[in-house]
Structures are given as structure tokens and as C-alpha cells.
Design a protein around this motif. Structure first.
Motif, PDB file in Angstrom:
ATOM      1  N   PRO A  17       0.803  -1.235   0.000  1.00  0.00           N
ATOM      2  CA  PRO A  17       0.000   0.000   0.000  1.00  0.00           C
ATOM      3  C   PRO A  17       0.832   1.279   0.000  1.00  0.00           C
ATOM      4  O   PRO A  17       0.361   2.320  -0.446  1.00  0.00           O
ATOM      5  CB  PRO A  17      -0.849  -0.107   1.269  1.00  0.00           C
ATOM      6  N   GLN A  18       2.080   1.220   0.490  1.00  0.00           N
ATOM      7  CA  GLN A  18       2.920   2.417   0.446  1.00  0.00           C
ATOM      8  C   GLN A  18       3.263   2.791  -0.992  1.00  0.00           C
ATOM      9  O   GLN A  18       3.438   3.955  -1.313  1.00  0.00           O
ATOM     10  CB  GLN A  18       4.218   2.206   1.242  1.00  0.00           C
ATOM     11  N   ARG A  19       3.385   1.816  -1.858  1.00  0.00           N
ATOM     12  CA  ARG A  19       3.740   2.092  -3.250  1.00  0.00           C
ATOM     13  C   ARG A  19       2.507   2.382  -4.111  1.00  0.00           C
ATOM     14  O   ARG A  19       2.481   3.314  -4.891  1.00  0.00           O
ATOM     15  CB  ARG A  19       4.509   0.933  -3.865  1.00  0.00           C
ATOM     16  N   TRP A  20       1.484   1.556  -3.988  1.00  0.00           N
ATOM     17  CA  TRP A  20       0.350   1.624  -4.917  1.00  0.00           C
ATOM     18  C   TRP A  20      -0.896   2.237  -4.317  1.00  0.00           C
ATOM     19  O   TRP A  20      -1.846   2.511  -5.028  1.00  0.00           O
ATOM     20  CB  TRP A  20       0.001   0.222  -5.420  1.00  0.00           C
ATOM     21  N   GLY A  21      -0.973   2.383  -2.994  1.00  0.00           N
ATOM     22  CA  GLY A  21      -2.186   2.842  -2.347  1.00  0.00           C
ATOM     23  C   GLY A  21      -3.076   1.659  -2.011  1.00  0.00           C
ATOM     24  O   GLY A  21      -2.713   0.499  -2.208  1.00  0.00           O
ATOM     25  N   GLN A  22      -4.247   1.964  -1.509  1.00  0.00           N
ATOM     26  CA  GLN A  22      -5.215   0.928  -1.153  1.00  0.00           C
ATOM     27  C   GLN A  22      -5.941   0.440  -2.403  1.00  0.00           C
ATOM     28  O   GLN A  22      -6.028   1.144  -3.408  1.00  0.00           O
ATOM     29  CB  GLN A  22      -6.233   1.493  -0.156  1.00  0.00           C
ATOM     30  N   PHE A  23      -6.466  -0.759  -2.322  1.00  0.00           N
ATOM     31  CA  PHE A  23      -7.291  -1.338  -3.388  1.00  0.00           C
ATOM     32  C   PHE A  23      -6.558  -1.379  -4.728  1.00  0.00           C
ATOM     33  O   PHE A  23      -7.138  -1.145  -5.785  1.00  0.00           O
ATOM     34  CB  PHE A  23      -8.610  -0.579  -3.536  1.00  0.00           C
ATOM     35  N   ALA A  24      -5.263  -1.668  -4.699  1.00  0.00           N
ATOM     36  CA  ALA A  24      -4.490  -1.721  -5.942  1.00  0.00           C
ATOM     37  C   ALA A  24      -4.960  -2.895  -6.793  1.00  0.00           C
ATOM     38  O   ALA A  24      -5.314  -3.955  -6.288  1.00  0.00           O
ATOM     39  CB  ALA A  24      -3.010  -1.863  -5.634  1.00  0.00           C
ATOM     40  N   GLY A  25      -4.969  -2.675  -8.071  1.00  0.00           N
ATOM     41  CA  GLY A  25      -5.356  -3.715  -9.014  1.00  0.00           C
ATOM     42  C   GLY A  25      -4.977  -3.327 -10.422  1.00  0.00           C
ATOM     43  O   GLY A  25      -4.503  -2.212 -10.675  1.00  0.00           O
ATOM     44  N   LEU A  26      -5.181  -4.257 -11.316  1.00  0.00           N
ATOM     45  CA  LEU A  26      -4.856  -3.996 -12.716  1.00  0.00           C
ATOM     46  C   LEU A  26      -5.752  -2.898 -13.253  1.00  0.00           C
ATOM     47  O   LEU A  26      -6.952  -2.880 -12.983  1.00  0.00           O
ATOM     48  CB  LEU A  26      -5.004  -5.279 -13.530  1.00  0.00           C
ATOM     49  N   GLY A  27      -5.179  -2.003 -14.029  1.00  0.00           N
ATOM     50  CA  GLY A  27      -5.921  -0.822 -14.445  1.00  0.00           C
ATOM     51  C   GLY A  27      -6.164  -0.695 -15.931  1.00  0.00           C
ATOM     52  O   GLY A  27      -6.510   0.375 -16.396  1.00  0.00           O
ATOM     53  N   ALA A  28      -5.963  -1.770 -16.689  1.00  0.00           N
ATOM     54  CA  ALA A  28      -6.215  -1.715 -18.130  1.00  0.00           C
ATOM     55  C   ALA A  28      -6.627  -3.105 -18.599  1.00  0.00           C
ATOM     56  O   ALA A  28      -6.460  -4.089 -17.885  1.00  0.00           O
ATOM     57  CB  ALA A  28      -4.968  -1.250 -18.880  1.00  0.00           C
ATOM     58  N   ASP A  29      -7.156  -3.171 -19.794  1.00  0.00           N
ATOM     59  CA  ASP A  29      -7.609  -4.462 -20.323  1.00  0.00           C
ATOM     60  C   ASP A  29      -6.609  -5.108 -21.278  1.00  0.00           C
ATOM     61  O   ASP A  29      -6.932  -6.050 -21.989  1.00  0.00           O
ATOM     62  CB  ASP A  29      -8.978  -4.319 -20.981  1.00  0.00           C
ATOM     63  N   LYS A  30      -5.368  -4.592 -21.280  1.00  0.00           N
ATOM     64  CA  LYS A  30      -4.324  -5.193 -22.112  1.00  0.00           C
ATOM     65  C   LYS A  30      -2.971  -4.989 -21.444  1.00  0.00           C
ATOM     66  O   LYS A  30      -2.813  -4.147 -20.566  1.00  0.00           O
ATOM     67  CB  LYS A  30      -4.321  -4.608 -23.521  1.00  0.00           C
ATOM     68  N   VAL A  31      -2.015  -5.809 -21.872  1.00  0.00           N
ATOM     69  CA  VAL A  31      -0.630  -5.683 -21.423  1.00  0.00           C
ATOM     70  C   VAL A  31       0.233  -5.502 -22.661  1.00  0.00           C
ATOM     71  O   VAL A  31      -0.164  -5.869 -23.767  1.00  0.00           O
ATOM     72  CB  VAL A  31      -0.167  -6.920 -20.615  1.00  0.00           C
ATOM     73  N   GLU A  32       1.396  -4.931 -22.458  1.00  0.00           N
ATOM     74  CA  GLU A  32       2.328  -4.731 -23.575  1.00  0.00           C
ATOM     75  C   GLU A  32       3.549  -5.614 -23.367  1.00  0.00           C
ATOM     76  O   GLU A  32       4.255  -5.497 -22.372  1.00  0.00           O
ATOM     77  CB  GLU A  32       2.773  -3.279 -23.677  1.00  0.00           C
ATOM     78  N   TRP A  33       3.779  -6.511 -24.321  1.00  0.00           N
ATOM     79  CA  TRP A  33       4.963  -7.358 -24.331  1.00  0.00           C
ATOM     80  C   TRP A  33       6.030  -6.645 -25.146  1.00  0.00           C
ATOM     81  O   TRP A  33       5.753  -6.128 -26.219  1.00  0.00           O
ATOM     82  CB  TRP A  33       4.658  -8.694 -24.990  1.00  0.00           C
ATOM     83  N   GLN A  34       7.256  -6.643 -24.647  1.00  0.00           N
ATOM     84  CA  GLN A  34       8.395  -6.128 -25.398  1.00  0.00           C
ATOM     85  C   GLN A  34       9.157  -7.331 -25.934  1.00  0.00           C
ATOM     86  O   GLN A  34       9.356  -8.303 -25.203  1.00  0.00           O
ATOM     87  CB  GLN A  34       9.302  -5.293 -24.499  1.00  0.00           C
ATOM     88  N   GLN A  35       9.551  -7.265 -27.181  1.00  0.00           N
ATOM     89  CA  GLN A  35      10.329  -8.361 -27.756  1.00  0.00           C
ATOM     90  C   GLN A  35      11.422  -7.804 -28.643  1.00  0.00           C
ATOM     91  O   GLN A  35      11.329  -6.697 -29.148  1.00  0.00           O
ATOM     92  CB  GLN A  35       9.429  -9.320 -28.529  1.00  0.00           C
ATOM     93  N   SER A  36      12.439  -8.598 -28.792  1.00  0.00           N
ATOM     94  CA  SER A  36      13.556  -8.251 -29.657  1.00  0.00           C
ATOM     95  C   SER A  36      13.927  -9.500 -30.437  1.00  0.00           C
ATOM     96  O   SER A  36      14.246 -10.529 -29.836  1.00  0.00           O
ATOM     97  CB  SER A  36      14.737  -7.768 -28.814  1.00  0.00           C
ATOM     98  N   GLY A  37      13.841  -9.415 -31.752  1.00  0.00           N
ATOM     99  CA  GLY A  37      14.171 -10.556 -32.596  1.00  0.00           C
ATOM    100  C   GLY A  37      13.346 -11.789 -32.298  1.00  0.00           C
ATOM    101  O   GLY A  37      13.857 -12.900 -32.361  1.00  0.00           O
TER     102      GLY A  37
END
Length: 185
Positions: free
Chosen positions: A89-109
Motif C-alpha cells: 500500500p505504500q507504493r500503490w495505495g489501497q485497493f491496488a489492481g490492474l488498471g487496463a484491459d491489455k498488457v504490452e509485451w516487449q520483444q527483440s528478434g
């Protein structure tokens, strides 16, 4: 001499520009498969298996009152859990959770090198906050690189590769066992 230095500079710039290729996958309920964690005397955590990338598996974890709370990443026989990271909670606050409906993968080659996802939380004074989390991925480890306000900032954290905080790994079989099962604490 100057001509060779110029060619080297152009080649290095081209490689850096081509190094990170973002690909987005959905973590929406409708696009993932439900998986229920076995219960043992307390409420079970629920998971959705979502589309991973190039040998990486992805699950969204939800606790009894906190839907879409954390991510789990799997590769081979290991699974890494962001739960401990996101319940600070010190970093994210209370009730932290995922905030979007997608994730971004980084790739190289064609090799997956990172994952970026949004976390929302609420400060004690009621203010909402939203941050992008950057994780460095390798077949042997998942490391927390930091969090940023912008996607550019999160991508820069991955490029800087100052990622020193490892996420805990467990055997993949623990995902389907009761909380507290032997070897799965």
C-alpha cells in the motif's frame, strides 16, 4: 576513420530503434479462460488464463473482493507472481489492481524481453493514482524494473535494464493446488 565511425553510429542507432517491438495482448475476462485455484478452508483465488507470447503464459489473478488484482507469468515449469509486489500500500495505495484491459509485451528478434502493465490504486486521502509497471523477462527470472507515469517512461526502464528486484518463482503445478500446499507457500 571518420567514415567507419559514422557507419558504426548509424548501425548502432538502427539496432537500438529496432530492438524493442511492442505487442499487446488482452487480459479482458471475455478473451481469457477461467481457471479456479483449489480451495482449502478459505476462499480460493481465481485465475484467468490469457494469451501469452512466444513461450510465456499469462494469468490474471483475483482474490475474493478484488477482481483483476495481479498477474502471473509462466514459462517452462515456473510461474512468477506479481501479487506480493502489488499488495504494497505504500507504493500503490489501497485497493491496488490492474488498471487496463491489455498488457504490452516487449520483444527483440522474436524473443520476449519485457512486460508492461497498468496498476491503479487509491491514496489514503482518496486520490486515485495510476502507474505503469515494467518487468524484465528472461527464461530464468522475472525482475521488477520500476514504474512510470507514461508508456515511454516504462519502456525506458526496460531499456536501461536496472532491474534488480526478482519476483518469487514457484513450480507451475502450484497454480492448480490448494493454498499452502507443500512446496507452494
Amino acid at each position: 576513420m571518420i567514415k567507419h565511425a559514422w557507419v558504426a553510429l548509424i548501425a548502432t542507432s538502427s539496432l537500438a530503434a529496432a530492438a524493442a517491438e511492442p505487442v499487446w495482448t488482452s487480459i479482458r475476462s471475455a478473451e481469457c479462460t477461467p481457471v479456479t485455484h483449489a480451495a482449502s478452508g478459505k476462499m480460493a483465488d481465481d485465475y484467468r488464463h490469457c494469451k501469452g507470447m512466444n513461450g510465456w503464459q499469462l494469468w490474471v489473478g483475483s482474490a475474493d473482493s478484488q477482481p483483476d488484482s495481479w498477474l502471473l507469468l509462466g514459462r517452462g515449469q515456473n510461474v512468477w507472481n506479481t501479487h506480493a509486489l502489488l499488495t504494497n500500500p505504500q507504493r500503490w495505495g489501497q485497493f491496488a489492481g490492474l488498471g487496463a484491459d491489455k498488457v504490452e509485451w516487449q520483444q527483440s528478434g522474436g524473443t520476449v524481453t519485457g512486460l508492461i502493465f497498468r496498476v491503479n490504486g487509491q491514496q489514503d486521502d482518496g486520490r486515485k493514482q495510476s502507474r505503469l509497471v515494467a518487468l524484465k523477462l528472461s527464461p530464468q527470472a522475472v525482475r521488477y524494473c520500476g514504474d512510470a507515469d507514461t508508456i515511454e517512461g516504462a519502456r525506458a526502464l526496460l531499456e536501461q535494464d536496472q532491474c534488480s528486484t526478482p519476483l518469487p518463482a514457484k513450480p507451475l503445478q502450484c497454480l492448480h493446488q490448494a493454498p499452502g500446499a507443500a512446496g507452494c507457500q
